[in-house]
Design a protein around this motif. Structure first.
Motif, PDB file in Angstrom:
ATOM      1  N   ALA A 141       6.949  16.826 -27.084  1.00 12.79           N
ATOM      2  CA  ALA A 141       6.865  17.660 -26.195  1.00 12.79           C
ATOM      3  C   ALA A 141       6.048  18.233 -26.095  1.00 12.79           C
ATOM      4  O   ALA A 141       4.489  19.007 -25.187  1.00 12.79           O
ATOM      5  N   ASN A 142       6.897  19.186 -25.951  1.00  9.70           N
ATOM      6  CA  ASN A 142       6.151  21.211 -26.278  1.00  9.70           C
ATOM      7  C   ASN A 142       4.153  20.158 -26.681  1.00  9.70           C
ATOM      8  O   ASN A 142       2.907  20.798 -26.306  1.00  9.70           O
ATOM      9  N   ARG A 143       4.506  19.840 -27.846  1.00 12.37           N
ATOM     10  CA  ARG A 143       3.303  19.863 -28.872  1.00 12.37           C
ATOM     11  C   ARG A 143       2.043  18.855 -27.509  1.00 12.37           C
ATOM     12  O   ARG A 143       0.579  19.506 -27.260  1.00 12.37           O
ATOM     13  N   ILE A 144       2.387  18.239 -27.001  1.00 13.35           N
ATOM     14  CA  ILE A 144       1.825  16.993 -26.401  1.00 13.35           C
ATOM     15  C   ILE A 144       0.891  17.320 -24.568  1.00 13.35           C
ATOM     16  O   ILE A 144       0.104  17.811 -24.433  1.00 13.35           O
ATOM     17  N   PHE A 145       2.384  18.062 -24.336  1.00 13.00           N
ATOM     18  CA  PHE A 145       2.255  19.495 -23.006  1.00 13.00           C
ATOM     19  C   PHE A 145       0.749  20.268 -23.512  1.00 13.00           C
ATOM     20  O   PHE A 145       0.025  20.244 -22.842  1.00 13.00           O
ATOM     21  N   GLU A 146       0.852  20.988 -24.596  1.00  9.40           N
ATOM     22  CA  GLU A 146       0.000  22.086 -24.849  1.00  9.40           C
ATOM     23  C   GLU A 146      -1.212  21.315 -25.027  1.00  9.40           C
ATOM     24  O   GLU A 146      -2.401  21.877 -24.661  1.00  9.40           O
ATOM     25  N   GLU A 147      -1.274  20.340 -26.088  1.00  6.80           N
ATOM     26  CA  GLU A 147      -2.919  19.596 -26.532  1.00  6.80           C
ATOM     27  C   GLU A 147      -3.503  18.664 -25.112  1.00  6.80           C
ATOM     28  O   GLU A 147      -4.321  18.845 -24.692  1.00  6.80           O
ATOM     29  N   PHE A 148      -2.589  18.537 -24.264  1.00  6.32           N
ATOM     30  CA  PHE A 148      -3.267  17.545 -22.934  1.00  6.32           C
ATOM     31  C   PHE A 148      -3.091  17.906 -21.370  1.00  6.32           C
ATOM     32  O   PHE A 148      -4.065  17.355 -20.985  1.00  6.32           O
ATOM     33  N   VAL A 149      -1.951  18.138 -21.342  1.00 10.63           N
ATOM     34  CA  VAL A 149      -1.620  18.632 -19.691  1.00 10.63           C
ATOM     35  C   VAL A 149      -1.530  19.594 -19.432  1.00 10.63           C
ATOM     36  O   VAL A 149      -1.884  20.105 -18.133  1.00 10.63           O
ATOM     37  N   GLN A 150      -1.327  20.902 -19.834  1.00 15.62           N
ATOM     38  CA  GLN A 150      -1.120  22.110 -19.051  1.00 15.62           C
ATOM     39  C   GLN A 150      -2.386  22.627 -19.185  1.00 15.62           C
ATOM     40  O   GLN A 150      -3.851  21.947 -19.530  1.00 15.62           O
TER      41      GLN A 150
END
Length: 222
Positions: A141-150
């Motif tokens: 979840a953290n990896r996806i958020f850092e790559e695409f969302v933040q």
């Protein structure tokens, strides 16, 4: 020729990055500016940059032609065997996403528009939902958020500020559904924006023509 093609890709990529920056600035980051005049000034600056870069490309029409031609040939040759299946992709966006060949062809098309991060994010979310380990769930979840969302993520998708904040809060107790809203917004964007252009693209039109001609040829031999 290789050097010219590389320059063409860099020039077009630069234009699309500016388009994306203006879109995000107006639709999402407006809250960073205390007065409307500040937002207008920032948007005008980006728009001027875009105009300049487009002007450079317009003076080099052969570069755009090479990009369009290479993309068309790549899709046509790579997916010739899937041309019959391609007829089903125009039935609905769901039908396209259900097809492995369809997803790959759509991804190839999105690369020509420099917006493949939307599909990559959607696919990452689909894979994320299959995760069973709570430990892996949190790290993914953290990896996806850092790559695409933040904000300012390396492959930031175009979602509104409210959805971004909801997703951020979901990370504190990550579940398989924590990206549902962001994924749905990205899917809707692709369905309403990129998918219609994909169906109208020269590469997809070539595939459907091949499939139709093959169907006629088979019927004439029976």
């Amino acid at each position: 020729m290789k050097q010219n093609n590389a320059r063409a890709l860099l020039s077009t990529a630069s234009v699309w990055r500016t388009v994306k920056e203006v879109r995000i600035l107006v639709t999402e980051k407006w809250h960073h500016y205390s007065r409307p005049s500040e937002l207008a000034t920032a948007a005008a600056g980006r728009a001027k940059d875009l105009k300049t870069r487009l002007g450079i490309l317009l003076h080099k029409p052969e570069l755009g032609h090479r990009i369009r031609t290479s993309g068309k040939l790549q899709l046509s040759s790579r997916w010739r065997d899937s041309s019959q299946e391609a007829l089903e992709w125009r039935e609905s966006f769901d039908q396209l996403l259900k097809s492995k060949s369809g997803v790959t062809a759509f991804h190839t098309f999105l690369k020509t528009e420099f917006s493949e991060e939307n599909l990559d994010f959607w696919l990452a979310c689909e894979d994320f939902k299959k995760t069973r380990s709570k430990t892996k769930l949190a790290s993914k979840a953290n990896r996806i958020f850092e790559e695409f969302v933040q904000n300012e993520a390396p492959r930031e998708v175009n979602i509104d500020h409210e959805t971004r904040e909801i997703t951020r809060k979901n990370l504190s107790g990550a579940t398989s559904a924590c990206f549902n809203e962001a994924q749905a917004k990205t899917r809707t964007l692709m369905e309403k924006d990129s998918y219609p252009r994909f169906l109208k693209s020269a590469s997809y039109q070539d595939m459907t023509k091949q499939a139709t001609s093959r169907g006629i040829s088979k019927r004439s031999h029976t």
